[in-house]
Enzyme design. Structure first.
Site, mmCIF file in Angstrom:
data_model
loop_
_atom_site.group_PDB
_atom_site.id
_atom_site.type_symbol
_atom_site.label_atom_id
_atom_site.label_comp_id
_atom_site.label_asym_id
_atom_site.label_seq_id
_atom_site.Cartn_x
_atom_site.Cartn_y
_atom_site.Cartn_z
ATOM 1 N N THR A 155 -6.595 -29.164 -10.524
ATOM 2 C CA THR A 155 -5.955 -27.849 -10.257
ATOM 3 C C THR A 155 -6.358 -27.083 -11.728
ATOM 4 O OG1 THR A 155 -4.064 -28.976 -11.001
ATOM 5 C CG2 THR A 155 -4.623 -28.553 -8.529
ATOM 6 N N LYS A 181 -6.293 -36.460 -12.391
ATOM 7 C CA LYS A 181 -6.318 -35.319 -12.675
ATOM 8 C C LYS A 181 -4.900 -35.250 -13.158
ATOM 9 C CE LYS A 181 -4.450 -32.181 -10.895
ATOM 10 N NZ LYS A 181 -3.029 -31.496 -11.025
ATOM 11 N N THR A 192 0.992 -40.907 -12.614
ATOM 12 C CA THR A 192 0.437 -39.775 -13.193
ATOM 13 C C THR A 192 0.316 -38.616 -12.006
ATOM 14 O OG1 THR A 192 -1.396 -38.763 -14.590
ATOM 15 C CG2 THR A 192 -1.925 -40.364 -12.892
ATOM 16 N N GLU A 278 -2.220 -28.167 -20.350
ATOM 17 C CA GLU A 278 -2.335 -26.685 -20.126
ATOM 18 C C GLU A 278 -2.132 -25.894 -21.180
ATOM 19 O OE1 GLU A 278 -1.084 -26.338 -15.206
ATOM 20 O OE2 GLU A 278 0.462 -25.933 -16.795
ATOM 21 N N ASN A 421 1.529 -20.698 -16.476
ATOM 22 C CA ASN A 421 2.315 -21.242 -15.560
ATOM 23 C C ASN A 421 3.269 -19.971 -15.193
ATOM 24 O OD1 ASN A 421 2.595 -24.194 -15.120
ATOM 25 N ND2 ASN A 421 2.076 -23.774 -17.345
ATOM 26 N N THR A 426 -0.731 -17.191 -8.141
ATOM 27 C CA THR A 426 -1.606 -16.201 -7.866
ATOM 28 C C THR A 426 -2.827 -16.431 -8.391
ATOM 29 O OG1 THR A 426 -0.764 -14.948 -9.652
ATOM 30 C CG2 THR A 426 0.091 -14.449 -7.466
#
Length: 426
Positions: A155, A181, A192, A278, A421, A426
């Site tokens: 992702t 992932k 995970t 991230e 985040n 979108t």
């Protein structure tokens, strides 16, 4: 016992009898890369799984937990772009339809299929797109298909995550492969984000379950990116026995060798997840030594790498030992501050977890002590800043409360985490 373990190529298809594939089903219209993966063993497997401890669980988690309860599996199907979580009875039906479409294409029972989903929570999964693409997905299964599958489950990941090892067991070559992932919404507890482990080892379902649960305690469960435990956390393992070794049915030397190899791959994957948090700019590894027991050492280490103040300090390259002590102090674990020392050290090159051929050496091995037996030290701020500027940083905490050691892995907290985040849907 780990000296025989060697890394090999191939990820989840490295073990005998496993094939994989990935395809673009357009689950999210904006996506340009594969979004659905299929993994298959030519022979039935013993299997085990661990799952999220979040009380809100995705429909795929509920179905896979039920399917895997008999210790048997033969395939896995996973999609990205949609978590199929908080979707009610329709979501449950869609999860089953995923399993059935894979089973029909492979000539299996839907009960023999692991189902995983990841992505946006609270939206219905357009399962008909997966069903339409399933024949092509199954037809393309191959040993090279791990390359298509490993990207299909991503992702917000910036790198695919896979590895494989081989080792000798009972005079047979045994292989363990894996892919996972995970980049955000990660505070792992019993699994995970999405992880798949394959092996050609002959091992009973009971011992496979024991090994998986023992292994994650010092690997996957020691990772935190942002303190959020996902609704979809799933880690499964399938073993088809095609290596031909004597089946592992109890504790002993063979089990210990298998567990050591499993720990090896799971540790690598835990670090890959942490390094790819991230928006992250650096991997953080905290090692606690001299704790009263292993759970305490691991718990203290995880509390440090989970602290937003510590993570922000790492982003700012600020050697603020007060934030580390604060996190240790509110952890709930026993230790003696007056017998505690804190160091910063240059960590391994985080990029090596994603780029083949990158040197494994420690970056100059630089280290600086900032706290000594309850007393802050005057230290070289410039040296500390250089150490904290690397793409991997180690926080070393030494105690005198026992002999136990534990590690945990996380990343710094950057502006980009908020950006990613803030507009995730979108």
């Amino acid at each position: 016992m780990q000296s025989d373990v060697r890394f090999v190529e191939g990820g989840v298809t490295a073990p005998e009898g496993f094939t994989a594939n990935g395809i673009l089903c357009h689950i999210k219209e904006s996506r340009k890369t594969n979004d659905t993966a299929l993994l298959f063993s030519e022979k039935p497997c013993t299997a085990a799984g661990v799952f999220t401890q979040n009380r809100v669980q995705a429909e795929s988690v509920k179905l896979t937990r039920k399917n895997i309860s008999d210790g048997r599996m033969q395939a896995a199907v996973a999609n990205s772009g949609n978590a199929n979580a908080c979707t009610g009875s329709r979501g449950a039906e869609n999860a089953y339809r995923m399993a059935k479409s894979a089973a029909d294409a492979l000539g299996l029972s839907p009960d023999d299929v692991i189902v995983c989903s990841t992505g946006v929570i609270g939206q219905q999964l357009p399962v008909e797109k997966i069903e339409k693409s399933m024949p092509a997905l199954a037809a393309g299964l191959s040993k090279k298909g791990h390359e298509e599958a490993r990207t299909a489950i991503m992702t917000t990941d910036t790198h695919y995550k896979e590895c494989a090892v081989q080792f000798t067991l009972d005079n047979h070559t045994v292989t363990i492969g894996t892919m996972c992932k995970g980049s955000g919404m990660i505070h792992i507890n019993m699994g995970t984000m999405l992880g798949f482990i394959t092996t050609d080892c002959a091992i009973s379902a009971q011992m496979l379950n024991t090994a998986l649960r023992e292994s994650i305690l010092g690997t996957y469960n020691c990772v935190s990116i942002d303190g959020d435990t996902s609704t979809n956390d799933t880690l499964t393992i399938m073993a088809n026995g095609m290596a031909g070794n004597r089946e592992i049915t109890a504790d002993g030397t063979d089990y210990d060798i298998f567990l050591a190899a499993l720990n090896k791959v799971n540790t690598v994957m835990a670090k890959k997840i942490a390094a790819d948090g991230e928006g992250a700019s650096r991997l953080i590894e905290c090692t606690v030594t001299g704790a009263q027991d292993v759970p305490t050492a691991r718990g203290l280490a995880k509390e440090v790498i989970s602290s937003n103040l510590v993570k922000a300090a790492m982003f700012g390259k600020d050697a603020n030992m007060g934030r580390i002590l604060c996190a240790l102090g509110y952890s709930g674990y026993c230790f003696t501050p007056e017998k505690t020392c804190i160091y910063y050290a240059s960590g391994e090159n985080a990029q090596r977890y994603f780029t083949p051929g990158v040197d494994d050496e420690i970056n100059n091995g630089q280290q600086i002590q900032v706290f000594d037996h309850g007393v802050p030290l005057n230290f070289d701020e410039d040296l500390a800043k250089r150490i904290l500027s690397g793409e991997a940083v180690e926080i070393l905490v030494t105690m005198e409360d026992g002999t136990a050691e534990g590690r945990a892995w996380g990343c710094d907290l950057t502006y980009d985490y908020v950006k990613i985040n803030g507009d995730y849907r979108t």
